[in-house]
Design a protein around this motif. Sequence first.
Motif, PDB file in Angstrom:
ATOM      1  N   HIS A  32     -12.063  55.130  81.407  1.00  0.00           N
ATOM      2  CA  HIS A  32     -13.027  54.919  80.286  1.00  0.00           C
ATOM      3  C   HIS A  32     -13.044  55.788  79.261  1.00  0.00           C
ATOM      4  O   HIS A  32     -13.366  55.591  78.153  1.00  0.00           O
ATOM      5  CB  HIS A  32     -14.462  55.267  81.101  1.00  0.00           C
ATOM      6  N   ASN A  33     -12.583  57.269  79.437  1.00  0.00           N
ATOM      7  CA  ASN A  33     -12.507  57.971  78.364  1.00  0.00           C
ATOM      8  C   ASN A  33     -11.073  57.907  77.478  1.00  0.00           C
ATOM      9  O   ASN A  33     -11.089  58.244  76.208  1.00  0.00           O
ATOM     10  CB  ASN A  33     -12.289  59.542  78.847  1.00  0.00           C
ATOM     11  N   ALA A  34     -10.239  56.950  78.030  1.00  0.00           N
ATOM     12  CA  ALA A  34      -9.192  56.622  77.157  1.00  0.00           C
ATOM     13  C   ALA A  34      -9.325  55.421  76.424  1.00  0.00           C
ATOM     14  O   ALA A  34      -8.541  55.294  75.361  1.00  0.00           O
ATOM     15  CB  ALA A  34      -7.855  56.240  78.171  1.00  0.00           C
ATOM     16  N   ALA A  35     -10.564  54.650  76.673  1.00  0.00           N
ATOM     17  CA  ALA A  35     -10.691  53.576  75.914  1.00  0.00           C
ATOM     18  C   ALA A  35     -10.814  53.710  74.368  1.00  0.00           C
ATOM     19  O   ALA A  35     -11.705  54.962  74.021  1.00  0.00           O
ATOM     20  CB  ALA A  35     -12.251  52.972  76.289  1.00  0.00           C
ATOM     21  N   GLY A  36     -10.314  53.042  73.375  1.00  0.00           N
ATOM     22  CA  GLY A  36     -10.292  53.377  71.798  1.00  0.00           C
ATOM     23  C   GLY A  36      -9.155  54.452  71.520  1.00  0.00           C
ATOM     24  O   GLY A  36      -9.083  54.633  70.346  1.00  0.00           O
ATOM     25  N   LEU A  37      -8.675  55.406  72.538  1.00  0.00           N
ATOM     26  CA  LEU A  37      -7.715  56.132  72.259  1.00  0.00           C
ATOM     27  C   LEU A  37      -6.198  55.357  72.600  1.00  0.00           C
ATOM     28  O   LEU A  37      -5.293  55.821  71.804  1.00  0.00           O
ATOM     29  CB  LEU A  37      -7.819  57.442  72.849  1.00  0.00           C
ATOM     30  N   TYR A  38      -6.266  55.210  73.792  1.00  0.00           N
ATOM     31  CA  TYR A  38      -4.815  54.907  74.363  1.00  0.00           C
ATOM     32  C   TYR A  38      -4.979  53.323  74.908  1.00  0.00           C
ATOM     33  O   TYR A  38      -5.959  52.905  75.312  1.00  0.00           O
ATOM     34  CB  TYR A  38      -4.396  55.737  75.476  1.00  0.00           C
ATOM     35  N   ALA A  39      -3.797  52.515  74.750  1.00  0.00           N
ATOM     36  CA  ALA A  39      -3.893  51.077  75.327  1.00  0.00           C
ATOM     37  C   ALA A  39      -3.908  51.422  76.885  1.00  0.00           C
ATOM     38  O   ALA A  39      -3.327  52.372  77.434  1.00  0.00           O
ATOM     39  CB  ALA A  39      -2.440  50.577  75.135  1.00  0.00           C
ATOM     40  N   ARG A  40      -4.740  50.288  77.357  1.00  0.00           N
ATOM     41  CA  ARG A  40      -4.846  50.219  79.055  1.00  0.00           C
ATOM     42  C   ARG A  40      -4.435  48.850  79.371  1.00  0.00           C
ATOM     43  O   ARG A  40      -4.450  47.852  78.662  1.00  0.00           O
ATOM     44  CB  ARG A  40      -6.339  50.588  79.114  1.00  0.00           C
ATOM     45  N   SER A  48       3.433  55.770  81.961  1.00  0.00           N
ATOM     46  CA  SER A  48       1.938  55.478  81.862  1.00  0.00           C
ATOM     47  C   SER A  48       1.276  56.351  82.932  1.00  0.00           C
ATOM     48  O   SER A  48       1.816  56.802  83.981  1.00  0.00           O
ATOM     49  CB  SER A  48       1.643  53.981  81.969  1.00  0.00           C
ATOM     50  N   VAL A  49      -0.213  56.373  82.952  1.00  0.00           N
ATOM     51  CA  VAL A  49      -0.842  57.144  84.028  1.00  0.00           C
ATOM     52  C   VAL A  49      -1.760  56.031  84.878  1.00  0.00           C
ATOM     53  O   VAL A  49      -2.366  55.350  84.290  1.00  0.00           O
ATOM     54  CB  VAL A  49      -2.037  58.116  83.045  1.00  0.00           C
ATOM     55  N   MET A  50      -1.294  56.176  85.951  1.00  0.00           N
ATOM     56  CA  MET A  50      -2.334  55.415  86.779  1.00  0.00           C
ATOM     57  C   MET A  50      -3.470  56.113  87.395  1.00  0.00           C
ATOM     58  O   MET A  50      -3.519  57.324  87.672  1.00  0.00           O
ATOM     59  CB  MET A  50      -1.329  55.279  88.277  1.00  0.00           C
ATOM     60  N   ALA A  51      -4.669  55.234  87.001  1.00  0.00           N
ATOM     61  CA  ALA A  51      -5.864  55.922  87.260  1.00  0.00           C
ATOM     62  C   ALA A  51      -6.555  55.533  88.418  1.00  0.00           C
ATOM     63  O   ALA A  51      -7.121  54.269  88.378  1.00  0.00           O
ATOM     64  CB  ALA A  51      -6.883  55.777  85.972  1.00  0.00           C
ATOM     65  N   PHE A  52      -7.045  56.377  89.170  1.00  0.00           N
ATOM     66  CA  PHE A  52      -7.793  56.261  90.244  1.00  0.00           C
ATOM     67  C   PHE A  52      -9.412  56.310  90.080  1.00  0.00           C
ATOM     68  O   PHE A  52      -9.619  57.579  89.793  1.00  0.00           O
ATOM     69  CB  PHE A  52      -7.451  56.829  91.534  1.00  0.00           C
ATOM     70  N   PRO A  53     -10.229  55.514  90.413  1.00  0.00           N
ATOM     71  CA  PRO A  53     -11.694  56.050  90.439  1.00  0.00           C
ATOM     72  C   PRO A  53     -12.014  56.987  91.713  1.00  0.00           C
ATOM     73  O   PRO A  53     -11.153  57.037  92.264  1.00  0.00           O
ATOM     74  CB  PRO A  53     -12.549  54.693  90.568  1.00  0.00           C
ATOM     75  N   GLY A  54     -13.180  57.476  91.415  1.00  0.00           N
ATOM     76  CA  GLY A  54     -13.813  58.429  92.825  1.00  0.00           C
ATOM     77  C   GLY A  54     -13.919  57.438  93.966  1.00  0.00           C
ATOM     78  O   GLY A  54     -14.408  56.468  93.668  1.00  0.00           O
ATOM     79  N   SER A  55     -13.375  57.769  95.144  1.00  0.00           N
ATOM     80  CA  SER A  55     -13.779  56.946  96.356  1.00  0.00           C
ATOM     81  C   SER A  55     -13.197  57.893  97.492  1.00  0.00           C
ATOM     82  O   SER A  55     -12.556  58.799  97.461  1.00  0.00           O
ATOM     83  CB  SER A  55     -12.764  55.781  96.419  1.00  0.00           C
ATOM     84  N   PHE A 130      -3.676  51.138  84.191  1.00  0.00           N
ATOM     85  CA  PHE A 130      -2.436  52.307  83.541  1.00  0.00           C
ATOM     86  C   PHE A 130      -2.966  52.397  82.316  1.00  0.00           C
ATOM     87  O   PHE A 130      -3.233  51.366  81.586  1.00  0.00           O
ATOM     88  CB  PHE A 130      -1.406  51.495  83.940  1.00  0.00           C
ATOM     89  N   ILE A 131      -2.991  53.699  81.971  1.00  0.00           N
ATOM     90  CA  ILE A 131      -3.462  54.155  80.770  1.00  0.00           C
ATOM     91  C   ILE A 131      -1.985  54.195  79.918  1.00  0.00           C
ATOM     92  O   ILE A 131      -0.933  55.157  80.584  1.00  0.00           O
ATOM     93  CB  ILE A 131      -4.144  55.558  80.553  1.00  0.00           C
ATOM     94  N   HIS A 132      -1.453  53.648  79.003  1.00  0.00           N
ATOM     95  CA  HIS A 132      -0.282  53.884  78.210  1.00  0.00           C
ATOM     96  C   HIS A 132      -0.144  54.740  77.234  1.00  0.00           C
ATOM     97  O   HIS A 132      -1.221  54.977  76.700  1.00  0.00           O
ATOM     98  CB  HIS A 132       0.206  52.407  77.896  1.00  0.00           C
ATOM     99  N   ASN A 133       0.663  55.486  76.883  1.00  0.00           N
ATOM    100  CA  ASN A 133       1.056  56.636  76.199  1.00  0.00           C
ATOM    101  C   ASN A 133       1.272  56.031  74.719  1.00  0.00           C
ATOM    102  O   ASN A 133       2.130  56.423  74.046  1.00  0.00           O
ATOM    103  CB  ASN A 133       1.825  57.769  76.611  1.00  0.00           C
TER     104      ASN A 133
END
Length: 172
Positions: A32-40, A48-55, A130-133
Motif C-alpha cells: 500500500h505504501n508503494a502506491a504512487g511511488l513504485y510500479a506494482r 522486484s519485491v514480493m510483498a506478503f500481508p500479515g497472516s 510485486f513492487i517493481h523498482n
Amino acid sequence: MAQSGGGGISCVPYARQATGMAISGNGRDWWHNAAGLYARGNRPEVGSVMAFPGSGGMRSGHVAVVERVVGPREVLVHHANWGGPGIRRGSIMRGVSVIDVSPNNDWTQVRVQVGHSAENYGRVYPVYGFIHNRPDTSGGGMFAGTSPRGGVARASARGLEEVAQAPAPRGR
C-alpha cells in the motif's frame, strides 16, 4: 517479518538495502505504501519485491527480493529473518525457491522453500504482488509520490505538489 528478535537483520531494512527502494512500514505495509511511488504488479521481475500481508504467525508481513525468475510459477528470492529448520532468525538467505500455487497463476498464493531443503515447502502464504523498482506511471490524480493512505498531509509534509486530474466529462 519486520522485527528481528535476538540480533541480525529483519526483512524490511534488508529489502531497502538490497533494492534502494524508499518504502516505509512493516512488510505488510509495503504494498500500500508503494502506491504512487513504485510500479506494482502480479508478475515477478528480477529486483522486484514480493510483498506478503500479515497472516498467521507473521503478523507484520514480510518482503523478499526476487533474485531470479526460474519459470512462470517459480522464482528464487533473497530475504532476511525468515525462520526454518537450521535457519537462525535475523539471517539472510539467498536462492530461496518460492512457487506460485494460486489457482489463477497470479502469484496471490505462494509456498516458500523450508530451510535448506530443496524438496520441502511450507504452508501457503498470501501475497499482495510485486513492487517493481521503477516509478509508478499509472496516474490516477494522486499527489506525486504518495499513496491513498498517505493523503494530503503526507504529501505536504514531504514537500510534494498536487498533480492535476482531468475533469470528468459534463452531462453524465
